[in-house]
Design an enzyme around this catalytic site. Structure first.
Site, PDB file in Angstrom:
ATOM      1  NE  ARG A 125      -2.674 -13.670  -3.377  1.00 60.66           N
ATOM      2  CZ  ARG A 125      -1.386 -13.970  -3.210  1.00 60.66           C
ATOM      3  NH1 ARG A 125      -0.648 -13.300  -2.339  1.00 60.66           N
ATOM      4  NH2 ARG A 125      -0.828 -14.936  -3.911  1.00 60.66           N
ATOM      5  CE  LYS A 138       0.054 -14.025  -7.720  1.00 58.27           C
ATOM      6  NZ  LYS A 138       1.241 -13.192  -7.879  1.00 58.27           N
ATOM      7  CD  GLU A 160       4.065  -5.621  -3.971  1.00 58.90           C
ATOM      8  OE1 GLU A 160       4.204  -6.802  -3.639  1.00 58.90           O
ATOM      9  OE2 GLU A 160       2.975  -5.148  -4.325  1.00 58.90           O
TER      10      GLU A 160
HETATM   11  N1  PLP Z   1       4.012  -9.188  -4.412  1.00 60.98           N
HETATM   12  C1  PLP Z   1       3.827  -9.456  -5.707  1.00 60.98           C
HETATM   13  C2  PLP Z   1       3.672  -8.317  -6.636  1.00 60.98           C
HETATM   14  C3  PLP Z   1       3.765 -10.791  -6.160  1.00 60.98           C
HETATM   15  O1  PLP Z   1       3.584 -11.076  -7.448  1.00 60.98           O
HETATM   16  C4  PLP Z   1       3.915 -11.837  -5.221  1.00 60.98           C
HETATM   17  C5  PLP Z   1       3.823 -13.222  -5.654  1.00 60.98           C
HETATM   18  O2  PLP Z   1       2.806 -13.818  -5.657  1.00 60.98           O
HETATM   19  C6  PLP Z   1       4.084 -11.500  -3.873  1.00 60.98           C
HETATM   20  C7  PLP Z   1       4.146 -10.175  -3.501  1.00 60.98           C
HETATM   21  C8  PLP Z   1       4.188 -12.555  -2.824  1.00 60.98           C
HETATM   22  O3  PLP Z   1       2.958 -13.200  -2.623  1.00 60.98           O
HETATM   23  P1  PLP Z   1       2.896 -14.704  -2.163  1.00 60.98           P
HETATM   24  O4  PLP Z   1       3.799 -14.816  -1.002  1.00 60.98           O
HETATM   25  O5  PLP Z   1       1.478 -14.923  -1.823  1.00 60.98           O
HETATM   26  O6  PLP Z   1       3.349 -15.528  -3.307  1.00 60.98           O
HETATM   27  C1  COI Z   2       4.259 -15.933  -7.367  1.00 57.39           C
HETATM   28  O1  COI Z   2       5.195 -15.906  -6.567  1.00 57.39           O
HETATM   29  O2  COI Z   2       3.401 -16.807  -7.330  1.00 57.39           O
HETATM   30  C2  COI Z   2       4.145 -14.918  -8.393  1.00 57.39           C
HETATM   31  O3  COI Z   2       3.085 -14.789  -8.920  1.00 57.39           O
HETATM   32  C3  COI Z   2       5.323 -14.118  -8.745  1.00 57.39           C
HETATM   33  C4  COI Z   2       5.622 -13.992 -10.202  1.00 57.39           C
HETATM   34  C5  COI Z   2       5.894 -15.279 -10.872  1.00 57.39           C
HETATM   35  C6  COI Z   2       4.644 -13.150 -10.914  1.00 57.39           C
END
Ligand code: PLP
Ligand code: COI
Length: 339
Positions: free
Chosen positions: A82, A184, A220
């Site tokens: 990612r 991200k 989300e």
């Molecule tokens: N959506 C957003 C905007 C986020 O910041 C996160 C966190 O990383 C997620 C979704 C969930 O992603 P992940 O499960 O890879 O942490």
């Molecule tokens: C994560 O879950 O890793 C995130 O980046 C969410 C938040 C701390 C921005």
């Protein structure tokens, strides 16, 4: 193992300076080998693109202490991929999967005593990031980059943890239809600061964003993905090109299908159709699985399973996911990297 003087059971999601971080610089077309350093500050050019034009991206993943004392790192290859996608979107040089994972391993090993003990429910949160640096002023990609990984012991992101939290639908957007929502990158989070603050000032855990084009479909939370459990044994999550493809979401969809016998649907989730869900939740690395007790939209509060109690399906999904992460339940192939 001697642990630092930390109240492990009451950890929140706050910055704590740990001992070592990994840092590598990209210069003249390649990444340096990289080193572990103690200094937690950076000295960069005032013209750095990360400061002015948001040319930066980051990741979040966790290492877990298991019952037998070993350490589990959860799906680091997914975070590495990612991050490559985020780098491509912002014209930054990416790091290879191997380089990314090795940097994470080095940081975990150098800060091993900061991993919360098994049973405390905490984990070591790793924060890899890449920023554009070097002398520059025009809107163009930076001449140099920094890749770094630091870590922090963390507990709950949302203070209620596994107790249901209340959310509100925001009128603001965090990402544009063909923008950077699926990457991200810091700009998405900068855009979410004000809506998030308004939600919190009104007593909500956070806000939920609708699709930026029609404002009719759930996208989300600013820090986690949305999912719902229908009355027909389905797990449903929004399909959208402006939502971050969460690794936790992907993982729970697979577990729901393979181990809990739920049907997985990725489709439009209309905010006018919340009645179809018996339970709802937010999921992410930091958020883990946060049950959604209610969603407020146009001044009406929609309550899911219960405002006080976690629904049975979300409880099962949580137990399966965290059981795998902490090494108590066998993981699907390739999900756990033992450190
Ligand atoms: N959506 C957003 C905007 C986020 O910041 C996160 C966190 O990383 C997620 C979704 C969930 O992603 P992940 O499960 O890879 O942490
Ligand atoms: C994560 O879950 O890793 C995130 O980046 C969410 C938040 C701390 C921005």
């Amino acid at each position: 193992m001697s642990y630092p003087n930390i109240d492990w059971k009451n950890l929140a999601f706050d910055y704590i300076k740990t001992d070592f971080r990994f840092i590598s610089v990209w210069k003249d077309g390649e990444w340096q080998e990289g080193i572990l350093i103690r200094d937690n500050s950076l000295k960069i050019s005032e013209g750095s693109t990360a400061l002015h034009y948001g040319q930066q991206c980051f990741e979040g993943l966790k290492a877990y202490r298991c019952k037998d004392g070993s350490i589990n790192l959860f799906r680091p290859n997914m975070n590495a991929r990612r991050m490559q996608h985020s780098c491509n979107r912002l014209l930054m040089p990416s790091v290879t999967e191997e380089f990314f994972i090795q940097a994470c391993i080095d940081v975990i090993k150098a800060n091993e005593h900061f991993i919360p003990p098994y049973g405390s429910n905490g984990a070591l949160y790793l924060r890899p990031y890449i920023i554009g640096v070097g002398d520059n002023i025009g809107v163009r990609p930076a001449p140099e980059y920094i890749f770094s990984v630091f870590c922090i012991p963390v507990g709950n992101y949302f203070k209620n943890g596994m107790k249901p939290s209340d959310f509100i639908i925001s009128n603001f957007d965090r990402a544009a239809p063909n923008g950077t929502g699926a990457a991200k990158v810091g700009g998405n989070y900068a855009a979410s600061l004000m809506p998030g603050n308004i939600a919190k000032a009104n007593g909500f855990a956070d806000c939920i964003y609708l699709d930026p084009l029609t404002h009719s479909k759930i996208e989300e939370v600013g820090s986690a993905n949305f999912f719902g459990i229908s009355y027909n044994n389905e797990i449903i999550t929004p399909k959208s090109s402006s939502v971050l493809p969460g690794i936790t979401k992907l993982s729970i969809l697979q577990l729901a299908q393979e181990r809990l016998n739920l049907k997985v649907l990725e489709e439009d989730v209309f905010v006018s159709e919340l009645d179809r869900f018996q339970e709802a939740g937010a999921c992410g690395t930091a958020a883990v699985i946060t049950p959604i007790g209610s969603i407020t939209y146009l001044e009406k509060q929609h309550i899911f399973y219960s405002k006080e109690e976690v629904g049975p399906t979300i409880r099962k999904i949580y137990n399966e996911l965290t059981g795998i992460q902490f090494g108590d339940i066998s993981a699907p192939n390739g999900w756990i990297l033992k450190i």
